[in-house]
Design an enzyme around this catalytic site. Structure first.
Site, PDB file in Angstrom:
ATOM      1  N   VAL A 176      41.072  29.298  39.506  1.00  0.00           N
ATOM      2  CA  VAL A 176      41.032  30.245  40.621  1.00  0.00           C
ATOM      3  C   VAL A 176      42.426  30.436  41.201  1.00  0.00           C
ATOM      4  O   VAL A 176      43.086  29.471  41.590  1.00  0.00           O
ATOM      5  CB  VAL A 176      40.083  29.773  41.742  1.00  0.00           C
ATOM      6  CG1 VAL A 176      40.013  30.812  42.859  1.00  0.00           C
ATOM      7  CG2 VAL A 176      38.692  29.497  41.208  1.00  0.00           C
ATOM      8  N   GLY A 228      45.402  31.084  40.103  1.00  0.00           N
ATOM      9  CA  GLY A 228      46.595  30.576  39.406  1.00  0.00           C
ATOM     10  C   GLY A 228      47.339  29.495  40.134  1.00  0.00           C
ATOM     11  O   GLY A 228      46.839  28.371  40.307  1.00  0.00           O
ATOM     12  N   ILE A 242      48.147  29.087  43.188  1.00  0.00           N
ATOM     13  CA  ILE A 242      47.783  28.736  44.566  1.00  0.00           C
ATOM     14  C   ILE A 242      46.831  27.543  44.532  1.00  0.00           C
ATOM     15  O   ILE A 242      45.764  27.638  43.942  1.00  0.00           O
ATOM     16  CB  ILE A 242      47.098  29.937  45.274  1.00  0.00           C
ATOM     17  CG1 ILE A 242      47.980  31.181  45.197  1.00  0.00           C
ATOM     18  CG2 ILE A 242      46.743  29.583  46.698  1.00  0.00           C
ATOM     19  CD1 ILE A 242      47.293  32.451  45.696  1.00  0.00           C
ATOM     20  N   GLY A 244      51.294  44.723  30.702  1.00  0.00           N
ATOM     21  CA  GLY A 244      50.623  43.476  30.321  1.00  0.00           C
ATOM     22  C   GLY A 244      49.805  42.846  31.436  1.00  0.00           C
ATOM     23  O   GLY A 244      49.336  41.721  31.307  1.00  0.00           O
ATOM     24  N   LYS A 246      35.357  33.754  40.266  1.00  0.00           N
ATOM     25  CA  LYS A 246      36.225  32.944  41.117  1.00  0.00           C
ATOM     26  C   LYS A 246      35.602  32.720  42.494  1.00  0.00           C
ATOM     27  O   LYS A 246      35.682  31.630  43.067  1.00  0.00           O
ATOM     28  CB  LYS A 246      37.589  33.617  41.260  1.00  0.00           C
ATOM     29  CG  LYS A 246      38.387  33.611  39.945  1.00  0.00           C
ATOM     30  CD  LYS A 246      39.550  34.593  40.018  1.00  0.00           C
ATOM     31  CE  LYS A 246      40.451  34.519  38.795  1.00  0.00           C
ATOM     32  NZ  LYS A 246      41.409  35.643  38.755  1.00  0.00           N
TER      33      LYS A 246
END
Lengths: 431, 431
Positions: free
Chosen positions: B130, B132, B134, B185, B203
């Site tokens: 969830v 990245g 953080i 990307g 998430k």
């Protein structure tokens, strides 16, 4: 279910909140963490104030708590660095986990205590010492643990952030805003510790220690408070696209650290500029996780008690590891930091000159700045009233503090043009 | 120094970052945490891509890693819920710590895996699943652990937040912004998973599980993506003082939970509205710590790998406790949540009607809204071009979703006035 027995020393705002929280959150704590916490003994100056809250041993002597052999974890909420240091060291020598909300103690006596911690295999928790409810200690230490930090910066004092907010939003001057903060209980009768930036300096030193893994001397933290900021500065900064905030920052310059606390004009596009009232925030940049910010309540009984309780739970859990294996002690003993000097740092500056209203003033100021290699980015001079002092606001391009200090010394000496000491604050777009 | 041996399965973007990070941060990790990590074995579809990065056993069969009896901790970076589930369950049965960045796996198969974890005394880490970089999982679980949550809400998908930012800032329409995200990307060739809100739903379910201590069924998470949002909506919202964001929220209503993912008009005064580009943020409110927010990079190789590595270190540390005492397992098995229905929740709404340009349209719309007890707060109708469809924007006062759905069904059926399905988004000042 594993039980941990707590001893609490100090039962003011945070202590009373903590006692009630432990009582009320028993079910949450056992559900989430599988442990049971019970308060075994409390020491406080006025035991009668606490006796209604909880049924346990209560005295006015901290030694009773520290020497109670059944107490596993001691929580110190006394403050200061004298008794608190005695409590901490006795506690660690008795191999009890020591939890504190005391930033003065950790920033000034941390190294001695961490040494005792290691020798006695007893850990120290101080999540509540920085930014109250914001779990920044745990985040720097664990969540961002694999990273090398470029910097960590924060709005770390609710009182001064509240005063600056009121000066901006309600147009109060500094003394009115301070009085309001005092009336509302956000500022002490003697506000020195907050408004001179000392509180922020202690917290910044603690963050720097963790982020950079070096021990920090408080005397290396250059510290300046908010007392020189005028309403006019705040409004002029806003018009230029900046908000004035008291920022504590610890930053790597090569292998050296630069740590300072000062008012900064920070771009309205930067997330720190949006932190208002008594809130706190910490903004960081690291090599892998990039930039990020944590914000929330920086003080208050419940937020601080919640951070203390989170520490109790975390370190209760770890007591089992430590007793099994000293290698798993959290590492807090670091070699001393090397410090960068102000010559290593350059910044744009906001300068407020208070001048006599007469010809040649601006040309003299710009001549001196130019001679010291400082180039001017903008000049703002309000319509002047005859025979009244005039404010001249100048923003500079990048310069270092040494050249700036030299210029201002020369300009301020010239009493034929300058009536008051010139005020300078750095301007920051991105930290 | 205590050594831990790692097995990595999957070596795409995150896996390669992780391999290099473990190699390069050896000194930082041993200094900060007193442990040594070594990668013992890797499984990846194309071993040749990894062989230059590191010297260890590399194969294309995950079973080699899971069955290697020297591996202490397995890191799964494969994705999906089929092979990943097999990996996870074999790994736990072999009593290895299991670390993953796989939100689909945890949100859909978490309960089964947590049961296996408990039975086998092997823990599961999923900080990277969830938001990245953080550290929100650790913050909810530990830093804010003593609190009861009122809600947890977030901007949890970088792709959609990037698209919405580009639609606002560069005035792109949805398909142009999506194409740009794909070219850079940030979005997959098939963007369904992101733009339909499925990623955010997974998430949000994981955050809800931790914050409220209840197991969450994915089919109870009401989910809506960003595909219906027009540039016109975004600009109109801004003019009204709101920014449209895709928000996942889990919120307590009495003893029940309301969990949904949807585009929301969020006040420009709310900190979540300032999270731009591919950034993520989580905003929470709790009983003791009050409100707070964490923001930072939500995805990318290094940020995600850093979160995985933080988990490896945290759980490596805990392996010693678990082997000593099963009581210290992190608790993840919870009773099922009860869910609030949409009737329990009221909100202001932003409504976009696409109508024929003829008399009586507004009176018919307002009649139907009124009949369903919905009162109008503002109406905005652009200058119309004869014979072209006209957009009528209406904001309502508080209403519940049931009354709103009934109204819109009746209005949209009236093909003499309505040309397109009416679009409705909630308006939020404070969460």
């Amino acid at each position: 279910m594993k039980k941990f027995k707590l001893g609490i020393i100090g039962a003011g705002t945070v202590g009373s909140s903590l006692i009630q929280m432990i009582r009320n959150q028993k079910k949450t704590i056992s559900e989430k963490f599988g442990i049971e916490l019970s308060i075994l003994e409390i020491a406080t100056r006025t035991p009668s104030k606490v006796s209604g809250l909880i049924d346990c041993k209560i005295s006015d002597d901290w030694k009773n708590v520290v020497n109670n052999s059944d107490v596993d974890i001691v929580i110190e909420l006394v403050g200061g660095t004298t008794t608190a240091f005695e409590i901490a060291s006795s506690c660690l020598k008795n191999k009890k986990t020591f939890i504190t909300a005391n930033k003065a103690l950790i920033s000034e006596k941390g190294n001695e205590l961490f040494q005792l911690s290691l020798e006695n295999k007893a850990e120290i928790g101080y999540e509540a010492a920085v930014a109250g409810a914001i779990p920044i200690i745990r985040t720097i230490r664990n969540g961002l643990g694999p990273n090398d930090f470029e910097y960590v910066a924060g709005i770390l004092n609710g009182t001064t952030n509240f005063i600056l907010t009121k000066m901006e939003v309600d147009g109060l001057d500094y003394s009115e805003a301070l009085k309001l903060a005092q009336d509302l209980g956000f500022a002490e009768a003697d506000p020195t510790f907050d408004v001179e930036g000392i509180d922020v300096a202690q917290k910044t030193a603690i963050l720097a220690n963790l982020a950079f893994g070096r021990s920090i001397s408080m005397d290396k933290v250059s510290t300046r408070g908010i007392t020189e900021i005028s309403s006019h500065d705040i409004q002029s900064a806003l018009e230029m696209g900046y908000r004035i905030k008291l920022i504590g920052i610890a930053k790597k310059i090569g292998t050296k650290l630069l740590i300072n606390v000062q008012p900064v004009l920070i771009s309205l596009n930067h997330p720190l500029s949006a932190i208002m009232n008594e809130n706190n925030a910490v903004f960081y940049k690291t090599n892998f996780s990039g930039s990020g910010m944590l914000s929330g309540a920086g003080a208050g009984g419940n937020p601080t008690a919640s951070a203390v309780l989170a520490d109790i739970i975390y370190y209760a859990n770890r007591k089992e590891i430590i007793s099994a294996n000293i290698e798993f002690m959290e590492k807090n003993i670091f070699s001393s930091a090397e410090y960068a000097s102000s010559e290593d740092e350059s910044s744009r500056y906001y300068l407020r000159f208070t001048t006599f209203d007469k010809p040649g003033v601006l040309s003299e100021i710009s001549r001196v700045l130019g001679n010291n290699g400082i180039s001017i980015s903008s000049v703002l001079q309000d319509e002047s009233i005859e025979n009244e002092p005039t404010t001249v606001l100048i923003t500079t391009h990048n310069t270092n503090q040494v050249n700036l200090a030299k210029s201002l010394e020369e300009i301020d000496k010239n009493r034929s043009i300058i009536c008051e000491k010139t005020i300078a604050f750095p301007i920051i777009e991105n930290l």
